[in-house]
Scaffold this motif. Structure first.
Motif, mmCIF file in Angstrom:
data_model
loop_
_atom_site.group_PDB
_atom_site.id
_atom_site.type_symbol
_atom_site.label_atom_id
_atom_site.label_comp_id
_atom_site.label_asym_id
_atom_site.label_seq_id
_atom_site.Cartn_x
_atom_site.Cartn_y
_atom_site.Cartn_z
ATOM 1 N N ILE A 154 0.792 -1.345 -0.077
ATOM 2 C CA ILE A 154 -0.061 0.086 -0.017
ATOM 3 C C ILE A 154 0.972 1.228 0.059
ATOM 4 O O ILE A 154 0.646 2.295 -0.713
ATOM 5 C CB ILE A 154 -1.140 0.135 1.315
ATOM 6 N N LEU A 155 2.060 1.193 0.768
ATOM 7 C CA LEU A 155 3.015 2.495 0.727
ATOM 8 C C LEU A 155 3.376 2.649 -0.639
ATOM 9 O O LEU A 155 3.590 3.674 -0.956
ATOM 10 C CB LEU A 155 3.855 2.151 2.034
ATOM 11 N N LEU A 156 3.753 1.426 -1.173
ATOM 12 C CA LEU A 156 4.462 1.760 -2.402
ATOM 13 C C LEU A 156 3.541 2.094 -3.616
ATOM 14 O O LEU A 156 4.091 3.126 -4.414
ATOM 15 C CB LEU A 156 4.784 0.198 -3.154
ATOM 16 N N ALA A 157 2.167 1.705 -3.392
ATOM 17 C CA ALA A 157 1.011 2.321 -4.276
ATOM 18 C C ALA A 157 1.018 3.775 -3.929
ATOM 19 O O ALA A 157 0.853 4.749 -5.003
ATOM 20 C CB ALA A 157 -0.021 1.573 -4.241
ATOM 21 N N ALA A 158 0.995 4.048 -2.651
ATOM 22 C CA ALA A 158 0.842 5.771 -2.466
ATOM 23 C C ALA A 158 1.896 6.446 -2.748
ATOM 24 O O ALA A 158 1.705 7.634 -3.276
ATOM 25 C CB ALA A 158 0.726 5.676 -0.870
ATOM 26 N N TYR A 159 2.904 6.109 -2.728
ATOM 27 C CA TYR A 159 4.407 6.826 -3.405
ATOM 28 C C TYR A 159 4.565 6.976 -4.637
ATOM 29 O O TYR A 159 4.517 7.995 -5.121
ATOM 30 C CB TYR A 159 5.708 6.189 -2.466
ATOM 31 N N ALA A 160 3.961 5.929 -5.273
ATOM 32 C CA ALA A 160 3.913 5.975 -6.736
ATOM 33 C C ALA A 160 2.882 6.930 -7.283
ATOM 34 O O ALA A 160 3.030 7.689 -7.910
ATOM 35 C CB ALA A 160 3.623 4.626 -7.420
ATOM 36 N N GLY A 161 1.863 7.070 -6.613
ATOM 37 C CA GLY A 161 0.752 7.768 -6.756
ATOM 38 C C GLY A 161 1.133 9.366 -6.622
ATOM 39 O O GLY A 161 1.034 10.261 -7.453
ATOM 40 N N MET A 162 1.958 9.693 -5.499
ATOM 41 C CA MET A 162 2.501 10.904 -5.377
ATOM 42 C C MET A 162 3.691 11.330 -6.360
ATOM 43 O O MET A 162 3.414 12.583 -6.817
ATOM 44 C CB MET A 162 3.611 10.661 -3.850
ATOM 45 N N VAL A 163 4.220 10.435 -7.037
ATOM 46 C CA VAL A 163 5.289 10.734 -8.073
ATOM 47 C C VAL A 163 4.495 11.106 -9.207
ATOM 48 O O VAL A 163 4.688 11.924 -10.174
ATOM 49 C CB VAL A 163 6.168 9.391 -8.183
ATOM 50 N N VAL A 164 3.757 10.428 -9.583
ATOM 51 C CA VAL A 164 2.618 10.539 -10.890
ATOM 52 C C VAL A 164 1.930 11.864 -10.651
ATOM 53 O O VAL A 164 1.805 12.619 -11.606
ATOM 54 C CB VAL A 164 1.454 9.096 -10.827
ATOM 55 N N THR A 165 1.238 12.130 -9.231
ATOM 56 C CA THR A 165 0.559 13.432 -9.074
ATOM 57 C C THR A 165 1.790 14.474 -9.439
ATOM 58 O O THR A 165 1.341 15.902 -9.944
ATOM 59 C CB THR A 165 0.323 13.530 -7.684
ATOM 60 N N GLY A 166 2.850 14.587 -8.861
ATOM 61 C CA GLY A 166 3.909 15.433 -9.106
ATOM 62 C C GLY A 166 4.065 15.545 -10.574
ATOM 63 O O GLY A 166 4.238 16.822 -11.021
ATOM 64 N N ILE A 167 4.281 14.554 -11.146
ATOM 65 C CA ILE A 167 4.567 14.747 -12.829
ATOM 66 C C ILE A 167 3.421 15.644 -13.561
ATOM 67 O O ILE A 167 3.496 16.313 -14.353
ATOM 68 C CB ILE A 167 4.724 13.354 -13.339
ATOM 69 N N VAL A 168 2.156 15.179 -13.005
ATOM 70 C CA VAL A 168 0.992 15.863 -13.620
ATOM 71 C C VAL A 168 0.904 17.327 -13.434
ATOM 72 O O VAL A 168 0.458 18.140 -14.450
ATOM 73 C CB VAL A 168 -0.407 15.018 -13.313
ATOM 74 N N TRP A 169 1.321 17.547 -12.005
ATOM 75 C CA TRP A 169 1.280 19.017 -11.707
ATOM 76 C C TRP A 169 2.386 19.669 -12.292
ATOM 77 O O TRP A 169 2.066 21.015 -12.891
ATOM 78 C CB TRP A 169 1.714 19.019 -10.211
ATOM 79 N N ALA A 170 3.665 18.968 -12.736
ATOM 80 C CA ALA A 170 4.431 19.642 -13.347
ATOM 81 C C ALA A 170 4.233 19.872 -15.056
ATOM 82 O O ALA A 170 4.444 21.120 -15.561
ATOM 83 C CB ALA A 170 5.824 18.996 -13.326
ATOM 84 N N GLY A 171 3.417 18.842 -15.379
ATOM 85 C CA GLY A 171 3.105 18.867 -16.856
ATOM 86 C C GLY A 171 1.862 19.885 -17.189
ATOM 87 O O GLY A 171 2.070 20.735 -18.113
ATOM 88 N N GLU A 172 1.217 20.318 -15.961
ATOM 89 C CA GLU A 172 0.201 21.319 -16.039
ATOM 90 C C GLU A 172 0.778 22.556 -16.199
ATOM 91 O O GLU A 172 0.254 23.465 -17.028
ATOM 92 C CB GLU A 172 -0.779 21.059 -15.050
ATOM 93 N N ALA A 173 1.982 22.653 -15.205
ATOM 94 C CA ALA A 173 2.308 24.100 -15.041
ATOM 95 C C ALA A 173 3.103 24.367 -16.187
ATOM 96 O O ALA A 173 3.256 25.642 -16.687
ATOM 97 C CB ALA A 173 3.130 24.109 -13.944
ATOM 98 N N LEU A 174 3.886 23.418 -16.754
ATOM 99 C CA LEU A 174 5.049 23.800 -17.641
ATOM 100 C C LEU A 174 4.651 23.505 -19.196
ATOM 101 O O LEU A 174 5.089 24.015 -20.255
ATOM 102 C CB LEU A 174 6.231 22.974 -17.581
ATOM 103 N N LEU A 175 3.642 22.386 -19.383
ATOM 104 C CA LEU A 175 3.468 21.981 -20.881
ATOM 105 C C LEU A 175 1.966 22.223 -20.968
ATOM 106 O O LEU A 175 1.595 21.817 -22.059
ATOM 107 C CB LEU A 175 3.626 20.288 -20.861
ATOM 108 N N GLY A 176 1.119 22.584 -20.107
ATOM 109 C CA GLY A 176 -0.082 23.113 -20.531
ATOM 110 C C GLY A 176 -1.198 21.792 -20.461
ATOM 111 O O GLY A 176 -2.271 21.731 -21.188
ATOM 112 N N TRP A 177 -0.502 20.620 -19.817
ATOM 113 C CA TRP A 177 -1.696 19.504 -19.859
ATOM 114 C C TRP A 177 -2.886 19.885 -19.144
ATOM 115 O O TRP A 177 -3.036 20.633 -18.302
ATOM 116 C CB TRP A 177 -0.928 18.430 -18.996
ATOM 117 N N THR A 178 -3.808 19.057 -19.493
ATOM 118 C CA THR A 178 -5.395 19.329 -18.857
ATOM 119 C C THR A 178 -5.578 18.015 -18.172
ATOM 120 O O THR A 178 -6.015 16.965 -18.896
ATOM 121 C CB THR A 178 -6.393 19.546 -20.097
#
Length: 281
Positions: A154-178
């Protein structure tokens, strides 16, 4: 790295062991700071064909404490002080590197969650309502002890979710992802999870502050995330270690390496035992 051990022991000894003792449930023993009555050792010897301690156990101290409780003998968690603010405690140094901590905790996980399950099983649901209630409570505590491999997933899934969320936020801020919209139900789930996380961190900080002060209590919050990394690495190694033990039928032992010098000698607390305040949790 070694500081997270203190945080975990402070919380376990300040909360969980006290609750188990108050409910009259089996108590896990430790390699230091525990004592057994002669009749308890005699019962263990009878139960195990003359040898009270298992030679093939990675966590024999834990198993002895639980087995004594399962056999119906009473146990108590006791706090003692030499003087106000000076508790009688074990002061051994724990591993200070990530690899050493993961290796040492892997032995605990393999011994308690995996091999210990083989050795102890589950308390039988026998007796009247009081006996069945106590057995269910004992099973619940055993489940808490044995959940480490599942918790690591469960911890592994949660930390993976944190990484994916960070990537999405970075893509939204830098690349205009929706990103896809989040529903109300999922938002509620995230809010509940965040509240539970704050509660857990608050509990750890509270018990760390009781023994070590506010400075260590503040450090216990980032150390909780370090402890999660150690837990995931330890669970992976524990599964491999347990599989190796099943294949070879041999005990694979990783001894805890105490890398620091012991503290200065303290006055013997047993020199005048009547002078030591004792409280049974």
């Amino acid at each position: 790295m070694s500081g997270h051990y203190g945080d975990e022991f402070a919380e376990a000894h300040g909360k969980e062991l006290g609750v188990r003792s108050h409910l009259g449930l089996p108590l896990p023993a430790a390699g230091v700071g525990c004592a057994f009555a002669r009749d308890a050792l005699s019962l263990l010897a009878l139960h195990r064909g003359g040898a009270p301690f298992r030679a093939d156990s990675l966590t024999e101290d834990y198993e002895v404490g639980m087995l004594i409780g399962h056999c119906g003998l009473s146990a108590a968690f006791v706090e003692a002080w030499r003087a106000p603010g000076d508790p009688v405690v074990s002061r051994g140094a724990f591993p200070v590197t990530l690899e050493a901590a993961a290796r040492q905790k892997a032995r605990w996980v393999a011994g308690i969650s995996l091999a210990g399950w083989d050795h102890l099983g589950w308390p039988p649901l026998a007796g009247g309502n009081g006996g069945r209630r106590r057995a269910w409570l004992a099973r619940w505590m055993l489940w808490r002890d044995r959940r480490a491999p599942l918790a690591a997933l469960i911890l592994l899934a949660a930390y993976a979710g944190m990484v994916v969320t960070g990537i999405v936020w970075a893509g939204e801020a830098l690349l205009g992802w929706t990103p896809p919209p989040i529903g109300d139900g999922f938002r509620l789930l995230l809010a509940v999870d965040a509240a539970l996380l704050l509660w857990r961190l608050g509990m750890r900080g509270h018990f760390a502050a009781r023994w070590y002060g506010m400075h260590e209590a503040m450090l216990s919050i980032p150390r909780a995330f370090v402890a999660n990394i150690v837990a995931m690495l330890a669970a992976r190694r524990a599964v491999l270690l347990y599989g190796r033990m099943l294949r070879s039928r041999e005990v694979v032992w990783d001894k805890t390496r105490h890398s620091e010098a012991p503290p200065p000698a303290q006055p013997d607390p047993l020199a005048d035992p009547l002078a030591i305040p004792v409280r049974i949790a």
